[in-house]
Design a protein around this motif. Structure first.
Motif, short mmCIF file in Angstrom:
data_model
loop_
_atom_site.label_atom_id
_atom_site.label_comp_id
_atom_site.label_asym_id
_atom_site.label_seq_id
_atom_site.Cartn_x
_atom_site.Cartn_y
_atom_site.Cartn_z
N GLN A 95 -9.50 13.81 -16.78
CA GLN A 95 -8.52 12.80 -16.38
C GLN A 95 -7.12 13.08 -16.90
O GLN A 95 -6.14 12.52 -16.41
CB GLN A 95 -8.92 11.41 -16.93
CG GLN A 95 -10.31 10.96 -16.56
CD GLN A 95 -10.36 10.36 -15.18
OE1 GLN A 95 -9.43 10.51 -14.42
NE2 GLN A 95 -11.44 9.70 -14.84
N GLY A 96 -6.98 13.94 -17.93
CA GLY A 96 -5.73 14.06 -18.66
C GLY A 96 -4.56 14.56 -17.81
O GLY A 96 -3.47 13.98 -17.84
N MET A 97 -4.79 15.64 -17.05
CA MET A 97 -3.68 16.20 -16.27
C MET A 97 -3.28 15.27 -15.14
O MET A 97 -2.09 15.08 -14.86
CB MET A 97 -4.06 17.58 -15.74
CG MET A 97 -3.99 18.64 -16.81
SD MET A 97 -4.18 20.28 -16.15
CE MET A 97 -5.94 20.38 -15.95
N THR A 98 -4.29 14.67 -14.48
CA THR A 98 -3.99 13.76 -13.37
C THR A 98 -3.18 12.57 -13.88
O THR A 98 -2.17 12.18 -13.28
CB THR A 98 -5.29 13.25 -12.72
OG1 THR A 98 -6.17 14.35 -12.57
CG2 THR A 98 -5.03 12.60 -11.39
N THR A 99 -3.62 12.01 -15.00
CA THR A 99 -2.92 10.85 -15.54
C THR A 99 -1.51 11.23 -15.99
O THR A 99 -0.55 10.48 -15.76
CB THR A 99 -3.71 10.25 -16.73
OG1 THR A 99 -5.05 10.05 -16.30
CG2 THR A 99 -3.14 8.93 -17.18
C1 LIG Z 1 -10.79 21.75 -23.69
C2 LIG Z 1 -9.97 20.87 -22.79
C3 LIG Z 1 -10.27 20.80 -21.44
C4 LIG Z 1 -9.54 19.98 -20.57
N1 LIG Z 1 -9.89 19.91 -19.25
C5 LIG Z 1 -9.18 19.13 -18.44
C6 LIG Z 1 -9.50 19.07 -17.05
O1 LIG Z 1 -10.42 19.72 -16.56
N2 LIG Z 1 -8.75 18.24 -16.26
C7 LIG Z 1 -7.71 17.51 -16.74
O2 LIG Z 1 -7.05 16.78 -15.97
N3 LIG Z 1 -7.39 17.55 -18.06
C8 LIG Z 1 -8.09 18.34 -18.90
N4 LIG Z 1 -7.74 18.39 -20.23
C9 LIG Z 1 -6.66 17.54 -20.71
C10 LIG Z 1 -5.29 18.16 -20.42
O3 LIG Z 1 -5.25 19.48 -20.92
C11 LIG Z 1 -4.23 17.30 -21.10
O4 LIG Z 1 -4.40 15.95 -20.73
C12 LIG Z 1 -2.83 17.73 -20.69
O5 LIG Z 1 -2.62 19.07 -21.05
C13 LIG Z 1 -1.79 16.83 -21.38
O6 LIG Z 1 -0.51 17.28 -21.04
P1 LIG Z 1 0.72 16.93 -21.97
O7 LIG Z 1 1.89 17.62 -21.33
O8 LIG Z 1 0.80 15.46 -22.20
O9 LIG Z 1 0.39 17.57 -23.40
P2 LIG Z 1 0.17 19.08 -23.77
O10 LIG Z 1 -0.39 19.87 -22.63
O11 LIG Z 1 -0.59 19.07 -25.07
O12 LIG Z 1 1.64 19.65 -24.00
C14 LIG Z 1 2.38 19.31 -25.15
C15 LIG Z 1 3.25 20.51 -25.48
O13 LIG Z 1 4.17 20.13 -26.50
C16 LIG Z 1 4.23 21.17 -27.44
N5 LIG Z 1 4.67 20.58 -28.72
C17 LIG Z 1 3.97 19.85 -29.58
N6 LIG Z 1 4.70 19.50 -30.63
C18 LIG Z 1 5.93 20.01 -30.41
C19 LIG Z 1 7.15 19.99 -31.15
N7 LIG Z 1 7.25 19.33 -32.30
N8 LIG Z 1 8.21 20.63 -30.64
C20 LIG Z 1 8.14 21.29 -29.46
N9 LIG Z 1 7.01 21.34 -28.71
C21 LIG Z 1 5.92 20.71 -29.20
C22 LIG Z 1 2.83 21.74 -27.49
O14 LIG Z 1 2.84 23.07 -27.99
C23 LIG Z 1 2.46 21.69 -26.01
O15 LIG Z 1 2.85 22.85 -25.33
C24 LIG Z 1 -8.47 19.20 -21.09
C25 LIG Z 1 -8.15 19.28 -22.45
C26 LIG Z 1 -8.89 20.10 -23.31
C27 LIG Z 1 -8.53 20.14 -24.77
#
Ligand SMILES: Cc1cc2nc3c(=O)[nH]c(=O)nc-3n(C[C@H](O)[C@H](O)[C@H](O)COP(=O)(O)OP(=O)(O)OC[C@H]3O[C@@H](n4cnc5c(N)ncnc54)[C@H](O)[C@@H]3O)c2cc1C
Length: 211
Positions: A84-88
């Motif tokens: 759900q994480g990427m979609t949300t």
């Molecule tokens: C094993 C695993 C499998 C998954 N499978 C799925 C799936 O099949 N489908 C799905 O929808 N979701 C999946 N997810 C969830 C999905 O990966 C996350 O919900 C999504 O990546 C969240 O995106 P985001 O941009 O909020 O955070 P993130 O992708 O975590 O991006 C945050 C970024 O900020 C950077 N950052 C952190 N702190 C700092 C700082 N102080 N300064 C500068 N940069 C910083 C990090 O390095 C990172 O690059 C999975 C997660 C995991 C762990």
């Protein structure tokens, strides 16, 4: 365990090939085992552990800094097994884009006038559905800790029946996937056909799918 190579509370697939296959063979639905039993692994098996779903209620804060918005995993992080994480996160980005456009069209700035608080309130409503889906699943285990909604036991019972139905019923399986992929609302699982089949044939389906 349902039909995924995942587990809860210590019931995890081992990371050696024989153990992984044995685990897949022990699942109630044989499809995954059949698909991988003669396949050649392209890499070693890796395991990932996830301690909890986590949701932050920034929309409940009395004061919130203007010019800042919180979305993605920083706002709500889901157990990855539900996908759900990427979609949300993407829904949050779309909402932010729409909200900024609306604000600009009305001649306002995102830095003043309660934009950030308003956005956190709106995105909280977007998260309600995936949060309900994932927590309902996790609360099906009595060992899951957290604040359970009064409806949790009933929803858990109903979704267990839906799961079993998806093994053999194409309409229900498609609806279930649409709900899990957030393309339709969870109420779609209360379609009269699905309710009827879930209530009347759930246990028979369970036995049939195991044969
Ligand atoms: C094993 C695993 C499998 C998954 N499978 C799925 C799936 O099949 N489908 C799905 O929808 N979701 C999946 N997810 C969830 C999905 O990966 C996350 O919900 C999504 O990546 C969240 O995106 P985001 O941009 O909020 O955070 P993130 O992708 O975590 O991006 C945050 C970024 O900020 C950077 N950052 C952190 N702190 C700092 C700082 N102080 N300064 C500068 N940069 C910083 C990090 O390095 C990172 O690059 C999975 C997660 C995991 C762990």
């Amino acid at each position: 365990m349902d039909g995924n190579p995942v587990g809860w509370f210590g019931d995890h697939p081992p990371t050696d090939e024989r153990g992984f296959l044995d685990f897949a063979a022990s699942l109630p639905v044989p499809d995954l085992y059949r698909a991988i039993k003669d396949a050649e692994p392209v890499s070693p098996i890796a395991s990932h552990r996830f301690p909890s779903n986590r949701r932050r209620h920034y929309e409940r804060m009395r004061r919130f800094p203007e010019g800042l918005v919180v979305l993605g995993d920083a706002l709500c992080s889901f157990n990855p097994i539900y996908g759900q994480g990427m979609t949300t996160g993407a829904l949050g980005v779309r909402l932010l884009d729409d909200s900024l456009r609306e604000r600009r069209q009305n001649g306002g700035s995102a830095r003043v006038g309660g934009f950030s608080r308003g956005f956190q309130r709106k995105i909280a409503r977007v998260i309600d559905s995936p949060w309900l889906l994932t927590t309902t699943e996790d609360f099906r285990s009595p060992r899951t800790v957290g604040r359970r909604a009064w409806s949790s036991a009933l929803l858990g019972w109903y979704t267990a029946r839906i799961h079993r139905l998806t093994w053999s019923d194409r309409f229900t399986a498609r609806r279930f996937l649409e709900v899990m992929h957030l393309t339709v609302r969870p109420t779609a699982l209360f379609h009269p056909y699905i309710v009827f089949r879930a209530l009347t044939q759930g246990s028979h389906v369970d036995q049939a799918a195991r044969k």
